[in-house]
Scaffold this motif. Structure first.
Motif, PDB file in Angstrom:
ATOM      1  N   THR A  93      34.037  38.636  43.960  1.00  0.00           N
ATOM      2  CA  THR A  93      32.491  38.961  43.732  1.00  0.00           C
ATOM      3  C   THR A  93      32.485  40.483  43.809  1.00  0.00           C
ATOM      4  O   THR A  93      33.549  41.252  44.013  1.00  0.00           O
ATOM      5  CB  THR A  93      31.769  39.204  45.506  1.00  0.00           C
ATOM      6  OG1 THR A  93      32.093  39.622  46.281  1.00  0.00           O
ATOM      7  CG2 THR A  93      31.843  37.629  46.043  1.00  0.00           C
ATOM      8  N   THR A  94      31.829  40.993  42.188  1.00  0.00           N
ATOM      9  CA  THR A  94      31.391  41.990  42.542  1.00  0.00           C
ATOM     10  C   THR A  94      29.976  41.890  42.366  1.00  0.00           C
ATOM     11  O   THR A  94      28.853  41.634  41.925  1.00  0.00           O
ATOM     12  CB  THR A  94      31.791  42.030  40.822  1.00  0.00           C
ATOM     13  OG1 THR A  94      31.045  41.142  40.074  1.00  0.00           O
ATOM     14  CG2 THR A  94      33.546  42.294  40.329  1.00  0.00           C
ATOM     15  N   ARG A  95      29.873  43.825  42.156  1.00  0.00           N
ATOM     16  CA  ARG A  95      28.236  43.646  42.496  1.00  0.00           C
ATOM     17  C   ARG A  95      28.516  45.483  42.275  1.00  0.00           C
ATOM     18  O   ARG A  95      28.440  45.703  41.788  1.00  0.00           O
ATOM     19  CB  ARG A  95      28.128  43.966  44.168  1.00  0.00           C
ATOM     20  CG  ARG A  95      28.527  44.787  45.007  1.00  0.00           C
ATOM     21  CD  ARG A  95      27.964  44.237  46.712  1.00  0.00           C
ATOM     22  NE  ARG A  95      29.864  44.799  47.187  1.00  0.00           N
ATOM     23  CZ  ARG A  95      30.695  44.238  47.679  1.00  0.00           C
ATOM     24  NH1 ARG A  95      31.262  43.007  47.316  1.00  0.00           N
ATOM     25  NH2 ARG A  95      31.860  44.724  48.164  1.00  0.00           N
ATOM     26  N   ASP A 125      32.953  49.808  48.483  1.00  0.00           N
ATOM     27  CA  ASP A 125      31.863  49.816  47.812  1.00  0.00           C
ATOM     28  C   ASP A 125      32.436  51.323  47.480  1.00  0.00           C
ATOM     29  O   ASP A 125      33.303  52.153  48.245  1.00  0.00           O
ATOM     30  CB  ASP A 125      31.379  49.682  48.504  1.00  0.00           C
ATOM     31  CG  ASP A 125      30.193  48.139  48.310  1.00  0.00           C
ATOM     32  OD1 ASP A 125      29.895  47.589  47.058  1.00  0.00           O
ATOM     33  OD2 ASP A 125      30.904  48.134  49.407  1.00  0.00           O
ATOM     34  N   ASP A 179      24.390  40.760  42.231  1.00  0.00           N
ATOM     35  CA  ASP A 179      26.078  40.253  42.271  1.00  0.00           C
ATOM     36  C   ASP A 179      26.975  39.203  40.861  1.00  0.00           C
ATOM     37  O   ASP A 179      25.477  37.981  40.359  1.00  0.00           O
ATOM     38  CB  ASP A 179      26.402  39.942  43.564  1.00  0.00           C
ATOM     39  CG  ASP A 179      25.456  39.130  44.705  1.00  0.00           C
ATOM     40  OD1 ASP A 179      25.913  37.769  43.985  1.00  0.00           O
ATOM     41  OD2 ASP A 179      23.520  39.551  44.861  1.00  0.00           O
ATOM     42  N   GLU A 190      36.507  44.132  51.354  1.00  0.00           N
ATOM     43  CA  GLU A 190      35.504  44.298  50.583  1.00  0.00           C
ATOM     44  C   GLU A 190      36.004  45.851  50.111  1.00  0.00           C
ATOM     45  O   GLU A 190      35.993  46.807  50.987  1.00  0.00           O
ATOM     46  CB  GLU A 190      34.282  44.300  50.794  1.00  0.00           C
ATOM     47  CG  GLU A 190      33.764  42.654  51.155  1.00  0.00           C
ATOM     48  CD  GLU A 190      32.191  42.479  50.888  1.00  0.00           C
ATOM     49  OE1 GLU A 190      31.681  42.805  51.603  1.00  0.00           O
ATOM     50  OE2 GLU A 190      32.078  41.369  50.719  1.00  0.00           O
ATOM     51  N   ALA A 198      33.342  45.416  44.682  1.00  0.00           N
ATOM     52  CA  ALA A 198      33.931  43.652  44.255  1.00  0.00           C
ATOM     53  C   ALA A 198      34.584  43.493  45.705  1.00  0.00           C
ATOM     54  O   ALA A 198      35.004  44.366  47.083  1.00  0.00           O
ATOM     55  CB  ALA A 198      35.088  44.487  43.816  1.00  0.00           C
ATOM     56  N   VAL A 210      28.671  50.766  42.994  1.00  0.00           N
ATOM     57  CA  VAL A 210      29.672  49.213  42.577  1.00  0.00           C
ATOM     58  C   VAL A 210      31.579  48.501  43.603  1.00  0.00           C
ATOM     59  O   VAL A 210      31.072  49.533  44.350  1.00  0.00           O
ATOM     60  CB  VAL A 210      30.409  50.000  41.390  1.00  0.00           C
ATOM     61  CG1 VAL A 210      29.590  50.484  39.984  1.00  0.00           C
ATOM     62  CG2 VAL A 210      30.829  50.829  41.608  1.00  0.00           C
ATOM     63  N   THR A 269      29.376  35.413  41.785  1.00  0.00           N
ATOM     64  CA  THR A 269      30.502  35.403  42.478  1.00  0.00           C
ATOM     65  C   THR A 269      31.230  34.277  41.657  1.00  0.00           C
ATOM     66  O   THR A 269      30.797  33.094  40.808  1.00  0.00           O
ATOM     67  CB  THR A 269      30.085  34.474  44.307  1.00  0.00           C
ATOM     68  OG1 THR A 269      28.990  35.547  44.598  1.00  0.00           O
ATOM     69  CG2 THR A 269      31.019  34.412  45.160  1.00  0.00           C
TER      70      THR A 269
END
Length: 386
Positions: free
Chosen positions: A279-281, A346, A267, A344, A322, A320, A269
Motif C-alpha cells: 500500500t502507498t498513501r 509514515d 491511497d 507500515e 507505505a 506520505v 493497494t
C-alpha cells in the motif's frame, strides 16, 4: 501531560492504531466482527519527541449474536520538544489504556457498547460509548449512529491540590453505500462538545516584555471552558480488476474557537502474488488558528483567553506512507485459522505559519524563524483470525 503536544500526538497515534486494529474502512452492520487477535508495536519520532509501546487486541464471539473484545495500549513518552526546552525541562512518562466492548447482533442491526480507561501520572480519561448500525435496501446501505461520554481528571505533577475535570460528549452519524460491485462510499458526521479545564496546566504563552534581555516573558495559558466542534468526511474505495484498489478521503472540521481545517488523502493497494499486498498513501492537512492564539502577545494579560499551543496555530502538514502485508501460512492448522504480518511507515512534515522558533537567538522578539519539523511513525503488527 507535561505539554499539550503529548496529548495531540498520542491522540493522533491512537487514531492510527484504531484504524489498524479496530476499524475496517467500511463497516458492515449485519455481521459480528471477526474473531481475531492483534499484537502491535508503534513508534513516533519527531520534533524532539519519542513515543513508543505495544498494543494488544482480542475479539471473540461467545454466541452467534454476541462478540466480546478487549484492548490494551501502552506508550512511553520521552519529550524534549520545542515547547519543553523553551519553558521547562525534558521529561519521560508512561501511559496505559484499557478498553472492553461487546457487540450484539439482532437481525440486520448491530449494537455496540464499550468502556475505556487511560491513565498517566497527571491525567485520567474515561470513555463510555454506544453505537448502533442498520443494514437496509438489500444490504447495500448501512446507517450507523454513535454516542460517547467521557469524563477526565486533570492533575499537575508537583501540585497535589491541583484537580480539574473535563466532560466530553460525542455524537456521530455514518452512511455507507455500495454503489456498484466495485465501488463503495461512506459519509461520516461527528459533533463534539467539551466542557471543563481544556488547556494544559504546564503550557505558557509569551508576551512582549522590554524589561528583560530576551524581549519577552511567559505567563500561563488561559482557555475557554467550553468547546463545540463538528466534522464531516467522505471516503471511497474503488476495486480494480487485478485485485488492487484506489481510495480517496476528504474531511472538513470547524469549531467555535474559530479553527477551520480540512484534509484530503489518497491511497493505492496492490497485490503481489497470492501472499503479499503493498500500500502507498498521501495526505494533506491545513488548519487556521484559534481566535485567541498568538505567538507573541503585545503585553501581559492582553486578553481574557490566550494560547500559544502550536497545534492551535495556522499550520499545514503532508504525510506520505507505505506498508507491506504478508499472508501468514497458518491455514494448515484449521480451516478458519488465517493470519497476516504488516509493517507500515509514515513520514509527516509539519510547517507552522505563525509559530516561531523561540530557541533562536540574536534576533528580536517575534522575528525568529517559523518552526517546522518532520516526524516518522512506524507500526508493526501481526493479526490472527480464528
Amino acid at each position: 501531560m507535561a505539554v499539550v503536544e503529548v496529548v495531540v500526538v498520542v491522540t493522533n497515534l491512537r487514531t492510527l492504531l484504531a484504524l489498524c486494529l479496530w476499524l475496517p474502512l467500511f463497516v458492515q452492520a449485519a455481521v459480528l466482527p471477526e474473531d481475531r487477535a492483534d499484537v502491535l508495536y508503534h513508534r513516533y519520532d519527531g520534533g524532539g519527541m519519542t513515543i513508543d509501546g505495544p498494543a494488544v487486541l482480542v475479539r471473540k464471539s461467545v454466541s452467534e449474536k454476541v462478540s466480546l473484545s478487549g484492548y490494551y495500549y501502552a506508550d512511553a513518552v520521552s519529550a524534549a520538544s520545542i515547547d519543553v526546552v523553551t519553558t521547562a525541562s525534558p521529561y519521560t512518562e508512561d501511559r496505559d489504556e484499557y478498553s472492553f466492548g461487546v457487540d450484539y447482533l439482532h437481525g440486520k442491526s448491530t449494537m455496540s457498547l464499550a468502556y475505556s480507561n487511560s491513565d498517566e501520572s497527571d491525567y485520567t480519561a474515561n470513555t463510555l460509548s454506544f453505537g448502533i448500525s442498520q443494514d437496509m435496501f438489500g444490504d447495500l446501505t448501512t446507517v450507523s449512529l454513535g454516542y460517547a461520554y467521557g469524563w477526565d481528571d486533570v492533575g499537575k505533577n508537583g501540585e497535589a491540590d491541583f484537580d480539574e475535570e473535563i466532560d466530553r460528549r460525542s455524537y456521530s452519524l455514518g452512511l455507507t453505500q455500495v454503489l456498484t460491485a466495485e465501488w463503495i462510499m461512506a459519509f461520516n458526521f461527528q459533533a463534539i462538545t467539551d466542557e471543563g479545564f481544556l488547556n494544559n496546566p504546564y503550557r505558557s504563552v509569551r508576551y512582549v516584555d522590554p524589561t528583560v534581555a530576551q524581549g519577552y516573558s511567559y505567563q500561563a495559558e488561559v482557555y475557554p471552558h467550553t468547546r463545540t466542534s463538528v466534522a464531516a468526511g467522505i471516503s471511497t474505495k474503488y476495486y480494480l480488476p487485478y485485485r488492487a484498489a484506489l481510495g480517496f478521503e476528504a474531511r472538513y472540521f470547524d469549531d467555535d474557537w474559530e479553527i477551520q481545517a480540512y484534509n484530503v488523502g489518497a491511497d493505492y493497494t496492490h497485490p503481489i502474488g497470492d501472499n503479499w499486498v503493498v500500500t502507498t498513501r498521501v495526505r494533506y492537512y491545513s488548519q487556521s488558528e484559534a481566535e485567541f492564539y498568538s505567538d507573541l502577545f503585545p503585553y501581559k494579560d492582553a486578553q481574557n483567553y490566550m494560547a500559544r499551543d502550536k497545534e492551535l496555530s495556522d499550520f499545514t502538514s503532508i504525510t506520505v506512507g507505505a506498508g507491506v502485508t504478508y499472508r501468514l501460512p497458518l491455514s494448515g492448522y484449521t480451516d478458519s485459522f488465517t493470519g497476516s504480518a504488516t509493517l507500515e511507515w509514515d513520514h509527516i512534515e509539519f510547517d507552522y505559519n505563525n509559530f516561531r522558533d523561540a530557541r533562536e537567538t540574536g534576533v528580536g522578539a517575534g522575528e525568529e524563524g517559523l518552526y517546522s519539523f518532520g516526524a516518522d511513525v512506524v507500526r508493526a503488527f501481526i493479526s490472527v483470525y480464528y
